[in-house]
Scaffold this motif. Structure first.
Motif, short mmCIF file in Angstrom:
data_model
loop_
_atom_site.label_atom_id
_atom_site.label_comp_id
_atom_site.label_asym_id
_atom_site.label_seq_id
_atom_site.Cartn_x
_atom_site.Cartn_y
_atom_site.Cartn_z
N VAL A 1 0.84 -1.20 0.00
CA VAL A 1 0.00 0.00 0.00
C VAL A 1 0.87 1.25 0.00
N GLU A 2 1.89 1.27 0.87
CA GLU A 2 2.79 2.42 0.93
C GLU A 2 3.55 2.61 -0.38
N GLN A 3 3.92 1.51 -1.03
CA GLN A 3 4.59 1.60 -2.33
C GLN A 3 3.64 2.21 -3.35
N ALA A 4 2.37 1.81 -3.33
CA ALA A 4 1.38 2.37 -4.26
C ALA A 4 1.19 3.86 -4.02
N VAL A 5 1.15 4.28 -2.76
CA VAL A 5 1.04 5.71 -2.44
C VAL A 5 2.24 6.46 -3.02
N TYR A 6 3.43 5.95 -2.75
CA TYR A 6 4.65 6.59 -3.25
C TYR A 6 4.67 6.66 -4.78
N ASP A 7 4.32 5.54 -5.43
CA ASP A 7 4.31 5.51 -6.90
C ASP A 7 3.30 6.51 -7.46
N ASP A 8 2.13 6.59 -6.85
CA ASP A 8 1.12 7.54 -7.34
C ASP A 8 1.56 8.99 -7.12
N SER B 1 3.93 9.78 -9.83
CA SER B 1 3.21 9.97 -11.08
C SER B 1 2.51 11.33 -11.12
N LEU B 2 1.86 11.69 -10.02
CA LEU B 2 1.23 13.01 -9.95
C LEU B 2 2.25 14.12 -10.10
N ALA B 3 3.42 13.93 -9.51
CA ALA B 3 4.48 14.93 -9.61
C ALA B 3 4.92 15.11 -11.05
N GLU B 4 5.07 14.00 -11.76
CA GLU B 4 5.48 14.10 -13.16
C GLU B 4 4.44 14.87 -13.97
N LYS B 5 3.17 14.60 -13.71
CA LYS B 5 2.11 15.32 -14.40
C LYS B 5 2.16 16.81 -14.04
N ASP C 1 11.43 18.03 -4.46
CA ASP C 1 11.26 16.58 -4.39
C ASP C 1 9.96 16.22 -5.09
N GLN C 2 10.00 15.19 -5.91
CA GLN C 2 8.82 14.81 -6.69
C GLN C 2 7.63 14.44 -5.82
N TRP C 3 7.86 13.67 -4.75
CA TRP C 3 6.72 13.25 -3.93
C TRP C 3 6.07 14.45 -3.26
N LYS C 4 6.83 15.49 -2.90
CA LYS C 4 6.25 16.69 -2.28
C LYS C 4 5.35 17.41 -3.27
N PHE D 1 -4.97 5.53 -0.50
CA PHE D 1 -4.62 6.81 0.12
C PHE D 1 -5.37 7.02 1.44
N ASN D 2 -6.38 6.23 1.74
CA ASN D 2 -7.26 6.48 2.88
C ASN D 2 -6.52 6.60 4.21
N GLY D 3 -5.48 5.84 4.43
CA GLY D 3 -4.74 5.93 5.69
C GLY D 3 -3.96 7.21 5.85
#
Length: 94
Positions: free
Chosen positions: A40-47, A50-54, A65-68, A88-90
């Motif tokens: 789940v945490e990996q999916a959050v990080y990957d998303d 991806s959002l950062a790239e967009k 930082d991309q995740w920020k 993302f719910n957690g």
């Protein structure tokens, strides 16, 4: 208003995977729970990445930082009434 919990994003998936691996090695039944949470945490990080790239393609905010950047986009989307994916719910707080 909902906000996004940013704590431990860059390394939570790795830490949880390591715990799951050690529990499996030690023969504990809880290893699957940690492995699932790591996924789940990996999916959050990957998303977030991806959002950062967009977001980078849409704006030229300079180097961050991309995740920020992804988390900022999530905050914007939440403020706009977006319903995030279940994994993302957690991390969604009021």
């Amino acid at each position: 208003m909902s906000t996004f919990d940013r704590r431990d994003i860059a390394y939570a998936h790795t830490r949880l995977s390591d715990v799951a691996r050690q529990l499996r090695t030690d023969g504990h039944d809880d290893a699957a729970i940690y492995a699932q949470r790591a996924d789940v945490e990996q999916a959050v990080y990957d998303d977030l990445m991806s959002l950062a790239e967009k977001a980078r393609r849409l704006t030229a905010k300079g180097e961050r930082d991309q995740w920020k950047c992804g988390a900022d986009l999530v905050d914007y989307l939440l403020g706009s009434g977006w319903t995030p994916p279940a994994h993302f719910n957690g991390r969604i707080t009021e």
